[in-house]
Scaffold this active site. Sequence first.
Site, PDB file in Angstrom:
ATOM      1  N   ALA A  58       0.831  -1.198   0.000  1.00 44.50           N
ATOM      2  CA  ALA A  58       0.000   0.000   0.000  1.00 44.50           C
ATOM      3  C   ALA A  58       0.872   1.256   0.000  1.00 44.50           C
ATOM      4  CB  ALA A  58      -0.932  -0.016   1.200  1.00 44.50           C
ATOM      5  N   HIS A 280      -4.987 -17.687  10.595  1.00 44.71           N
ATOM      6  CA  HIS A 280      -4.885 -18.370   9.302  1.00 44.71           C
ATOM      7  C   HIS A 280      -4.794 -19.880   9.510  1.00 44.71           C
ATOM      8  CE1 HIS A 280      -3.584 -19.528   5.356  1.00 44.71           C
ATOM      9  NE2 HIS A 280      -3.688 -18.284   4.913  1.00 44.71           N
ATOM     10  N   ARG A 344     -11.226 -18.824   5.750  1.00 47.63           N
ATOM     11  CA  ARG A 344     -10.176 -19.030   6.752  1.00 47.63           C
ATOM     12  C   ARG A 344     -10.697 -19.167   8.166  1.00 47.63           C
ATOM     13  NH1 ARG A 344      -5.696 -14.771   4.395  1.00 47.63           N
ATOM     14  NH2 ARG A 344      -5.145 -16.073   2.620  1.00 47.63           N
ATOM     15  N   LEU A 455      -3.669  -8.370  -0.781  1.00 49.39           N
ATOM     16  CA  LEU A 455      -2.845  -7.744  -1.805  1.00 49.39           C
ATOM     17  C   LEU A 455      -3.721  -6.812  -2.631  1.00 49.39           C
ATOM     18  CD1 LEU A 455      -0.806 -10.875  -2.933  1.00 49.39           C
ATOM     19  CD2 LEU A 455      -0.162  -9.130  -1.291  1.00 49.39           C
TER      20      LEU A 455
END
Lengths: 651, 138, 246, 116
Positions: A58, A280, A344, A455
């Site tokens: 970012a 995760h 997840r 992303l």
Amino acid sequence: METRVGLPAEDPAASRLDAEIPPGPIERKWERHRFDMKLVSPANRRRYTILVVGSGLAGAAAAASLGEMGYNVKCFSYHDSARRAHSIAAQGGINAAKNYRNDGDSVFRLFYDTVKGGDFRSREGNVYRLAELSLNIIDQCVAQGVPFAREYGGLLDNRSFGGAQVSRTFYARGQTGQQLLLGAYQALQRQVGLGSVTLFIRTEMLDLVVIDGRARGIVTRNLATGAIESHVGDAVVLATGGYSNVFYLSTNAKASNATAIWRAHKRGAFFANPCFTQIHPTCIPVSGEYQSKLTLMSESLRNDGRVWVPKKIGDGRPPDQIPESERDYYLERKYPSYGNLAPRDIASHAAKDVCDEKRGVGPGGRGVYLDFADAIRRLGESVIREKYGNLFDMYERITGENAYRVPMRIYPAPHYTMGGLWVDYNLMATIPGLFVAGEANFSDHGANRLGASALMQGLADGYFILPATVGDYLARTPPGGVDTGHPAVEAAEAEVATRVAQLLGIRGMRTVDSFHRELGQIMWDHCGMARNEGGLRYALGKIPELRQEFRENVRVLERNEELNQSLEKAGRVVDFLELAELMCIDALHRAESCGGHFREEHQTPDGEALRDDERFAYVSAWEYTGTLARPTLHKEPLAFEYVHLAQRSYR
Amino acid sequence: MSLGAHYTPYHPKWYRRRVSVWWWLQTWSYTRFVLRELTSVFVALFAVVLLWHIWALELGPEAYARLLVRLGTPLFVVLHGVAFVFVLFHSITWFNLAPKAMVVRLRGKRMPDWVVVGSNYAAWLVLSLAVAVILLRR
Amino acid sequence: MPATVALAVARYRPEEEPAPTLQTYEVPFREDWVVLDALNYIKDRLDGSLSFRWSCRMGVCGSCGMKVNGTPVLTCAAFLSEHLPGPIRVEPLDYFPVVRDLVVDLSDFMRKLKKVKPWILREEEKPLAEGEYRQTPDQLDAYKQFSMCINCMLCYSACPIYGLEPSFIGPAAIALAQRYNMDSRDQGARERLEILSGYDGIWQCTFVGECTKVCPKNVDPAGAIQQYKLTSAVHWLKTLLPWGAR
Amino acid sequence: MGRPITPFLWLLFSVGGTVSALLFPVHLFLTGLAIPLGWIDPPRYEALIGLLRHPITRLYLFVIIAFPLVHWAHRFRYTLYDGLQIKHLTALIVVFCYGAALVGSAAAAYLLWNIP
């Protein structure tokens, strides 16, 4: 001893935050908003200085884009090269609704999947914009030279990922994050070469300077020389990542920390949904008490790997001696339509459940198998090697096991934080002129982030949203007007110097890391994969005690004038010790389960998260009111006009 | 247009180690590299020997006979032995490194290294046989 | 397997000593430990003043390069068990100034990297609206290997030429320049030629080949440099021709 | 010192390296070891001088002498630079190395031209 315990009373008068989402149909909002924005003329842009903190996806994307537009940009990184930022570690891919497979994908479907995947705790307007921009992101990255995998004809290849029934994840083998970051880094370097961006490496932001209610600068410490310096500008962008390291063991890079956003929070920026943390499901299990970091295995592995544990409790046989009939492919059993590609939060929670039933595998019983035997039989080892070779290599490097022969062992680990500084539709925090991008803000993922979306969000924020919205803000403010001699800057510098001096002056007995480890254990046990009121209250009692001991007994070494890693770390742990408390307060107040926030008191009979939309369909945004004072809760109500509120089902 | 070794902001306290004159003895791989480079000395020496051969042949049969005697002395045999080892080393390293320096592509696909190396060795064999046959023809 | 293993770690405290010294620590030996784990153990339990950089612990960030028993490696991938019986010597990377202990300063590389313009250069950028650039798997294959570089600096530390001639641009920077030269989307090869085949460029390299051997990502910088020598030589020949490239 | 001709020297170096790698071992083995040690009989003078008179042989010999000499000059120059750290003596080294190669090549040309 200080305390700030407590559940803030349900405050019906809590102020309502307005995200200023543009009106109109959802597919026209961003376009319309862009049209309504004010613009800075190209000739004037040079006169505006923008400070970008962080050089990950970012930050680098924002700094490069703003520099290219002609603004005067300063970009800060505490690494010795901007490319070391932890965005590199993302493996799996990046989503884009390109519908190359003709499998029914569309912008709307990506939007729908993301809102649903986030368990209805995200903003529809933001998410739709993200889905829309996903198309541009891919093209932009390709133009920058990212080596995406290709199909025979030269088009981009893609694959499927958790929480989606279509194939829309673009990838560069198992190193998509690295290649995307390199793309952004190159764009950044190019602007550095052209002189529009100045890069400050080994420079850590330690405070935000607010003048007349606007973010006007930052105070930094040079990690190599200890010099405290200030930089002023017309806007500040924080792109400093998430705070999973509050758990000590996480998949985040060791240096990842919450200092920038936490100091901004203490200067007035609201902190949104701090308890929304993502655990995760596919990480390499903890292997010993000395472990200092966990390693993620890409979610993409769940495309071809099958997750299972033995059916029998305490089955100690090696995996190849457990017959098919005695294996429990629990994700396929519980979620037949998504199977191993369940989102997840659900996959993590299911893993925890089977391990709590003592059916876990590996040392300590904290692990489940991720088995490629079927895929290798079906596709051949070379195909699997081509798709995931570097991940298998990495697994072997870390565990010494060959996953082509024996199933991988995986276990959930803290990985991503959906919470972060509260921002409006323009990604501006509650302090005007302070913009927050990527994982550092809370914006798009609700209570759970889907794979390959981080992303996408970081790049959407950096390449497309900030360049527009920062300009809109700057067009309304005259450039310049303050310098580093301003009393507010000097006051902030003095505060930073005092904090450093205090840390150096404690001269206690315990290492900084030991405090961090203890905090992490408290958080993992009581504010981790599952939470309950008793545990959270316990943690809220423990954390202030630990903070007090830190203040009296931490040992920070050497002096300020040189590279002093224990001093760097101590400053970050101080902030974690405060942030952890806010996470628990938020987790305690949110008496429902949603996404990554699983409150044991609130679950369906078969153990799924049970939301309470009646009471909690809002973003909780916390205002800092002093270390000892109770933070003030502000609410941003969430409305769902396009994706109807429903119990999430992946069955 | 040298970039120069700028180390700004060069901190006076940062430590810079000087490279020892004997750096090439510090690890075997460096030593092997220097030995590889020194093979060129033997290559040059043998080129001079070839010149000597030509000169002797030009001078006539007696000179050629003297040359043969001279080559049989222990000094020259030992020298040639050493040179042979170095020249072999040169050939092997040269062939093995060839695929790194030259990428051969066939219909867009990069030829695997062993193909390039293998064809080098094959050429070596063929040429050596040819030279031997021509030179020793009666 | 031993219960403990000794690590001889280079210490450099600029405020106290003029040159680095070795300090030995005894750490528990564990099969699954890498050198980085042992260093973390030292820092956490034995000597909190030890300084070293690391970040991702998964071999992609490029922060934790050090010399272990004389060879530059990523310490997050160097198992203790590969270096038994010890003592295992851990030193900072060669040829860079040492800031403290195992931390070196990489500014020199950062400056050089910029010079080779490691980004896609195009005569004309295609507007985003026209969609993505296409690239066949073969075209991708041409440069993919060079795109793996993580700037870990092991290759610089292995390159004696860089040690002897600090102005040499060095292996990684040249490999990265080649990564873009070989990319079908790039048109900047001419722009990079001057710096790459200039005084500090490829011709400094004598093909020691160690850079490729220590590369943890199989980038093969040595190959990149030799290949570029040929490119540069061919370009030189062409300039001789009256109709040759200018 | 700029080095505009470095690519050219490198090409000569490469040709010399390839030629010597392919052909020197067999020549050296036959004339330096096998014949002097009596493993094989030496070729007769008449056969050799006959061979030598052929223009292709002369060209061949020139190639395998001149190029390997430049190969040496180029390689040895850098070995001197790096091994002894005497880069400051560049001019001297360049004159010595390439000069010697040039002299050797000229001698080869002269001898091969004047074969009776």
